[in-house]
Every structure is written in C-alpha cells, then in structure tokens.
Motif scaffolding. Sequence first.
Motif, PDB file in Angstrom:
ATOM      1  N   SER A  45       0.833  -1.199   0.000  1.00  0.00           N
ATOM      2  CA  SER A  45       0.000   0.000   0.000  1.00  0.00           C
ATOM      3  C   SER A  45       0.870   1.251   0.000  1.00  0.00           C
ATOM      4  O   SER A  45       1.871   1.323   0.720  1.00  0.00           O
ATOM      5  N   GLU A  46       0.464   2.222  -0.810  1.00  0.00           N
ATOM      6  CA  GLU A  46       1.129   3.520  -0.834  1.00  0.00           C
ATOM      7  C   GLU A  46       0.067   4.596  -0.672  1.00  0.00           C
ATOM      8  O   GLU A  46      -0.980   4.556  -1.316  1.00  0.00           O
ATOM      9  N   GLY A  47       0.350   5.575   0.174  1.00  0.00           N
ATOM     10  CA  GLY A  47      -0.603   6.644   0.403  1.00  0.00           C
ATOM     11  C   GLY A  47      -1.571   6.282   1.521  1.00  0.00           C
ATOM     12  O   GLY A  47      -1.487   5.213   2.138  1.00  0.00           O
ATOM     13  N   HIS A  48      -2.515   7.190   1.787  1.00  0.00           N
ATOM     14  CA  HIS A  48      -3.448   7.013   2.904  1.00  0.00           C
ATOM     15  C   HIS A  48      -4.698   7.838   2.627  1.00  0.00           C
ATOM     16  O   HIS A  48      -4.784   8.589   1.649  1.00  0.00           O
ATOM     17  N   GLY A  49      -5.644   7.706   3.530  1.00  0.00           N
ATOM     18  CA  GLY A  49      -6.872   8.470   3.424  1.00  0.00           C
ATOM     19  C   GLY A  49      -6.696   9.892   3.914  1.00  0.00           C
ATOM     20  O   GLY A  49      -5.640  10.260   4.443  1.00  0.00           O
ATOM     21  N   PRO A  50      -7.735  10.721   3.772  1.00  0.00           N
ATOM     22  CA  PRO A  50      -7.630  12.137   4.164  1.00  0.00           C
ATOM     23  C   PRO A  50      -7.659  12.322   5.677  1.00  0.00           C
ATOM     24  O   PRO A  50      -8.442  11.700   6.383  1.00  0.00           O
ATOM     25  N   HIS A  51      -6.779  13.215   6.164  1.00  0.00           N
ATOM     26  CA  HIS A  51      -6.770  13.558   7.584  1.00  0.00           C
ATOM     27  C   HIS A  51      -7.697  14.734   7.880  1.00  0.00           C
ATOM     28  O   HIS A  51      -8.069  14.956   9.028  1.00  0.00           O
ATOM     29  N   SER A  52      -8.042  15.489   6.822  1.00  0.00           N
ATOM     30  CA  SER A  52      -8.919  16.639   7.012  1.00  0.00           C
ATOM     31  C   SER A  52      -9.689  16.892   5.719  1.00  0.00           C
ATOM     32  O   SER A  52      -9.416  16.281   4.680  1.00  0.00           O
ATOM     33  N   GLU A  53     -10.636  17.824   5.770  1.00  0.00           N
ATOM     34  CA  GLU A  53     -11.463  18.127   4.609  1.00  0.00           C
ATOM     35  C   GLU A  53     -10.653  18.700   3.459  1.00  0.00           C
ATOM     36  O   GLU A  53     -11.056  18.613   2.298  1.00  0.00           O
ATOM     37  N   SER A  54      -9.514  19.285   3.750  1.00  0.00           N
ATOM     38  CA  SER A  54      -8.712  19.934   2.709  1.00  0.00           C
ATOM     39  C   SER A  54      -7.689  18.998   2.076  1.00  0.00           C
ATOM     40  O   SER A  54      -7.026  19.372   1.106  1.00  0.00           O
ATOM     41  N   ASP A  55      -7.549  17.781   2.606  1.00  0.00           N
ATOM     42  CA  ASP A  55      -6.548  16.849   2.070  1.00  0.00           C
ATOM     43  C   ASP A  55      -6.941  16.360   0.678  1.00  0.00           C
ATOM     44  O   ASP A  55      -8.065  15.918   0.449  1.00  0.00           O
ATOM     45  N   THR A  56      -6.004  16.423  -0.247  1.00  0.00           N
ATOM     46  CA  THR A  56      -6.153  15.796  -1.560  1.00  0.00           C
ATOM     47  C   THR A  56      -5.199  14.610  -1.587  1.00  0.00           C
ATOM     48  O   THR A  56      -3.977  14.787  -1.567  1.00  0.00           O
ATOM     49  N   VAL A  57      -5.756  13.417  -1.597  1.00  0.00           N
ATOM     50  CA  VAL A  57      -4.917  12.220  -1.425  1.00  0.00           C
ATOM     51  C   VAL A  57      -5.322  11.126  -2.399  1.00  0.00           C
ATOM     52  O   VAL A  57      -6.448  11.101  -2.909  1.00  0.00           O
ATOM     53  N   ILE A  58      -4.373  10.219  -2.650  1.00  0.00           N
ATOM     54  CA  ILE A  58      -4.630   8.990  -3.399  1.00  0.00           C
ATOM     55  C   ILE A  58      -3.926   7.854  -2.686  1.00  0.00           C
ATOM     56  O   ILE A  58      -2.746   7.972  -2.322  1.00  0.00           O
ATOM     57  N   GLN A  59      -4.649   6.766  -2.458  1.00  0.00           N
ATOM     58  CA  GLN A  59      -4.036   5.556  -1.948  1.00  0.00           C
ATOM     59  C   GLN A  59      -4.029   4.509  -3.056  1.00  0.00           C
ATOM     60  O   GLN A  59      -5.055   4.289  -3.716  1.00  0.00           O
ATOM     61  N   THR A  60      -2.880   3.891  -3.263  1.00  0.00           N
ATOM     62  CA  THR A  60      -2.736   2.829  -4.258  1.00  0.00           C
ATOM     63  C   THR A  60      -2.379   1.536  -3.547  1.00  0.00           C
ATOM     64  O   THR A  60      -1.382   1.471  -2.818  1.00  0.00           O
ATOM     65  N   ILE A  61      -3.208   0.520  -3.731  1.00  0.00           N
ATOM     66  CA  ILE A  61      -2.970  -0.789  -3.123  1.00  0.00           C
ATOM     67  C   ILE A  61      -2.720  -1.792  -4.235  1.00  0.00           C
ATOM     68  O   ILE A  61      -3.551  -1.953  -5.135  1.00  0.00           O
TER      69      ILE A  61
END
Length: 219
Positions: A45-61
């Motif tokens: 797994s790389e990346g994670h979910g958002p910690h706040s409303e402003s987070d722009t994230v992608i998780q790749t599994i």
Amino acid sequence: NDTTATSQTIATTTPPQEKMKTGAIDSLFPATLSWSYPESWSLQSEGHGPHSESDTVIQTITLTSPSKKYQVVYKVGANGGLGGRCDPNDSYMGKIQHISRKPTTNYPGAVFVEFIVDMHSGANGVINFDGYKYTSALYNNVQQVQQAAVGSSVCDLYLKNIFKLSDTYNTQLLSAEILLKDIDTANGTLPKDLNVIKNQYTTAEYQQAVNILLSTQRK
C-alpha cells in the motif's frame, strides 16, 4: 495354474483450498471498500486516506501474484478532480477488438469488463497501427458499458471505471484493475498479435486476479 487378479485403489485427494485474506482501503476514507485475496499473493500500500477536509490524497494498493506476472491494483482518491475528453470520431482512437463481461455479486452497480483495443498514432493524416492494449477492470454497469461490442469506440468506456464512494471529501474509486506484467514489460512496445494478450487470460493466476476483483465489496 490359478491366476489371481489384484486391483489397487489409488486414493485421490483434493488439495486444500488456499486460505484467503482480506484487504481494505485506509479507514480514514469516509467509505469502506474491501476484497478477498489468496494468502500467496502479496499486498503493498502507498498513500493514505484524508486527515482533514482539505486533504487531496490517493491511496494505491497493489496485490501481486506468486509468479509476479499479475497484479491487481486499487486506487482510491479524495478531493481530486478528473477531466479529459474522448472523441469517438478521432481517427486515432482505438476500436474494441475483444470484450467480455462478468457480473459482480458483491458490488451493486459494477461489472467486470475485459477488453482489448487497437492503438494508433501518426501525423499529417498518416495513421500507423501501434499494437493492442488491454484493460481488465471493474466498470459501472451502465448502458454504454453493457452495449459496448467489437468495433465500438473505446470512448464508450471512457471514465466509466470511476465509482463515487462518498460525497464526503468527494471520495472515489479511481480504478480497480488487473495488470499483465509480461505485457507491460515487453520492451515498452504493444503486442501486434491479439492472442499474445488473450493467452494471458487462460492462466490460474489470472483467474485468481479476476476473483479478487469480483470479491470487491463496498459499504
């Protein structure tokens, strides 16, 4: 002389079914997505979910088969925008050369789609055939996907592999697909023979990869 015939019963045993493990996206996402996979497959797994409303994230599994020839990849994003266009009248856009579908029982509104398209490039009106490109992935079970057939434009499937998971943080499943590593690493060129790709679909590990996608559950 008496002859005695003897018969021998050979006991046949069915090999034990491989134990299954459960994978899931990061619990920080405001949605649950999980799947089952054989314990002989590895998960990274790389990346994670958002910690706040402003987070722009992608998780790749990425799940990798024992031979390392097949991978199942899930990408989930939050607060990201997706765009682009696909013009079916563009001469360079591929046409579907093979397509098959399998229903999913665990993910309502989804269907597993396996298709191959021909790819082209060129300039000044000269069109060159570059080879074939494959896709094996979960798609929205909408009319365009249901009716796509050999000869249809690949645009009929464009962006239909994106699923909204939650309105919160605009959380989306960006893709859930199978990668054929022998094809992807073949000198950086696309195969010119359709059967080079189709032969990849006949192996036990490919079927395991399909089963992983078919086990995908959304809550």
